[in-house]
Design a protein around this motif. Structure first.
Motif, PDB file in Angstrom:
ATOM      1  N   LEU A  42       0.944  -1.208  -0.047  1.00 27.53           N
ATOM      2  CA  LEU A  42      -0.154   0.240  -0.018  1.00 27.53           C
ATOM      3  C   LEU A  42       0.948   1.231   0.010  1.00 27.53           C
ATOM      4  CD1 LEU A  42      -2.726  -0.679   2.441  1.00 27.53           C
ATOM      5  CD2 LEU A  42      -3.339  -0.426   0.154  1.00 27.53           C
ATOM      6  N   LEU A  46       0.809   4.052  -3.028  1.00 30.67           N
ATOM      7  CA  LEU A  46       0.417   5.201  -2.758  1.00 30.67           C
ATOM      8  C   LEU A  46       1.872   6.324  -3.257  1.00 30.67           C
ATOM      9  CD1 LEU A  46      -1.272   4.900   0.708  1.00 30.67           C
ATOM     10  CD2 LEU A  46      -2.442   5.983  -1.109  1.00 30.67           C
ATOM     11  N   ILE A  77      -5.984   5.695   4.451  1.00 28.45           N
ATOM     12  CA  ILE A  77      -5.947   4.436   3.770  1.00 28.45           C
ATOM     13  C   ILE A  77      -5.042   3.584   4.820  1.00 28.45           C
ATOM     14  CG2 ILE A  77      -4.936   2.868   1.902  1.00 28.45           C
ATOM     15  CD1 ILE A  77      -5.794   4.905  -0.126  1.00 28.45           C
ATOM     16  N   VAL A 194     -11.656   7.191  -1.696  1.00 34.99           N
ATOM     17  CA  VAL A 194     -12.009   6.435  -0.517  1.00 34.99           C
ATOM     18  C   VAL A 194     -13.426   5.669  -0.556  1.00 34.99           C
ATOM     19  CG1 VAL A 194     -13.021   7.009   1.919  1.00 34.99           C
ATOM     20  CG2 VAL A 194     -10.813   7.952   1.125  1.00 34.99           C
ATOM     21  N   ILE A 197     -12.550   2.471  -2.697  1.00 33.68           N
ATOM     22  CA  ILE A 197     -11.885   1.542  -1.542  1.00 33.68           C
ATOM     23  C   ILE A 197     -12.837   0.824  -0.641  1.00 33.68           C
ATOM     24  CG2 ILE A 197      -9.888   1.265   0.189  1.00 33.68           C
ATOM     25  CD1 ILE A 197      -8.424   3.337  -1.662  1.00 33.68           C
ATOM     26  N   LEU A 204      -9.874  -2.520   4.497  1.00 36.82           N
ATOM     27  CA  LEU A 204      -8.899  -1.580   4.557  1.00 36.82           C
ATOM     28  C   LEU A 204      -9.223  -0.315   5.494  1.00 36.82           C
ATOM     29  CD1 LEU A 204      -7.269  -1.375   1.202  1.00 36.82           C
ATOM     30  CD2 LEU A 204      -6.343  -2.531   3.096  1.00 36.82           C
ATOM     31  N   LEU A 205     -10.735  -0.108   5.443  1.00 35.37           N
ATOM     32  CA  LEU A 205     -11.173   0.821   6.150  1.00 35.37           C
ATOM     33  C   LEU A 205     -12.250   0.664   7.030  1.00 35.37           C
ATOM     34  CD1 LEU A 205     -12.037   3.116   2.972  1.00 35.37           C
ATOM     35  CD2 LEU A 205     -10.015   3.351   4.270  1.00 35.37           C
TER      36      LEU A 205
END
Lengths: 215, 104
Positions: A42, A46, A77, A194, A197, A204-205
């Protein structure tokens, strides 16, 4: 918002380096505690994504353009504003040394504004907005907008201390341009990313789910 | 590393790569060449003469590909510069992540 070398005298540029170095060290400490099989890719994705999206200047009217900074998205994230500090430090170094985007002496100020201030203001605004039960995209938008806006005001104050910008006209110009850049370049893209994702990889969130933030 | 996690790693890296390729191809054609917020503000508040002098100042350290371009290669050079930068960042991110990988 990349400050070139000529905009800040060297002695003041060094002060921003001194301010920002402990925070870079703390972001490395965060990485040592967090980097695992999931967060390493990640971080890499990113780093590449933020670098590439910063090359995409979006017209915002008044003969001006702006691009996303990305610290708030990275913080959301990876679940920590330190992620924004570490990633923007890497991106800004490569931009300054490789592409003459932002000065080398002014890297300290640029990391302070775009990594530290934008990441921390944006991340904690996002958390605050989630706590009052706003949806994920709206909270992400609000955090990203405020993160960018406040970092542009910090940049203006540095310009004023440097004697480069007069305070009031500078505040009006920087504030106006970045309020708009924050909507289009930072807020909207962060909210869309967001949401995407949250759809594709809700795990992930998961720490920002309504149950998680209000308990 | 379980198979699932190794798939995750590849998928996430590929997603990062895909975004980087897409943006490096699009940015040179779609990105606005208007000055950014800071430059526009500088044009508004600094007198013309001083601003022109500041613009002429060479960076302290010469960059490899100034302004996201490779001299003499036009738009292809711009695509190349952003692409090379993105791939470098992917590698740098991976390297930094591995360097600081938490020890269990």
């Amino acid at each position: 918002m990349h400050i070139p070398d000529a905009f800040i005298p060297l002695d003041q540029a060094i002060v921003y380096w001194i301010i920002v170095i402990p925070f870079i060290a703390l972001s490395i400490r965060w990485a040592r505690q967090e980097m695992d099989d999931m967060k390493i890719p990640l971080l890499a994705a990113l780093a590449a994504g933020i670098f590439a999206i910063q090359a995409m200047n979006i017209p915002v009217g008044m003969g001006t353009s702006g691009h996303m900074v990305g610290a708030v998205l990275a913080a959301i994230i990876l679940g920590s504003p330190w992620a924004g500090v570490l990633l923007l430090t890497l991106v800004l170094f490569v931009q300054a040394l490789g592409f003459a985007d932002g000065g080398v002496t002014t890297l300290g100020a640029n990391i302070l504004n775009m990594g530290l201030i934008s990441g921390f203001v944006g991340y904690y605004t996002f958390i605050g907005l989630k706590k009052i039960k706003l949806s994920m995209p709206i909270a992400a938008f609000g955090g990203a907008w405020l993160g960018l806006f406040i970092s542009s005001i910090a940049c203006l104050l540095e310009m004023t201390l440097a004697g480069t910008f007069p305070l009031v006209p500078g505040l009006i110009a920087m504030g106006t341009y970045h309020a708009i850049i924050g909507v289009i370049g930072e807020g909207a893209i962060t909210a869309v990313a967001v949401s995407a994702i949250a759809q594709a990889r809700p795990d992930l969130l998961s720490q920002f789910s309504d149950e998680a933030v209000t308990t | 590393m379980t198979e699932n996690k190794s798939n995750d790693l590849k998928t996430i890296l590929l997603a990062g790569l895909a975004v980087a390729i897409l943006l490096s191809v699009l940015a040179p054609f779609l990105a606005s060449s208007n000055p950014d917020g800071l430059e526009s503000a500088a044009e508004d508040v600094i007198d013309e003469h001083t601003f022109a002098e500041m613009e002429e100042n060479e960076p302290i350290i010469g960059a490899l590909m100034p302004d996201y371009a490779i001299a003499g290669f036009g738009k292809a050079g711009e695509v190349g510069a952003i692409f090379i930068g993105s791939i470098f960042m992917l590698g740098l991110g991976l390297g930094v992540g591995k360097l600081f990988e938490k020890k269990i």
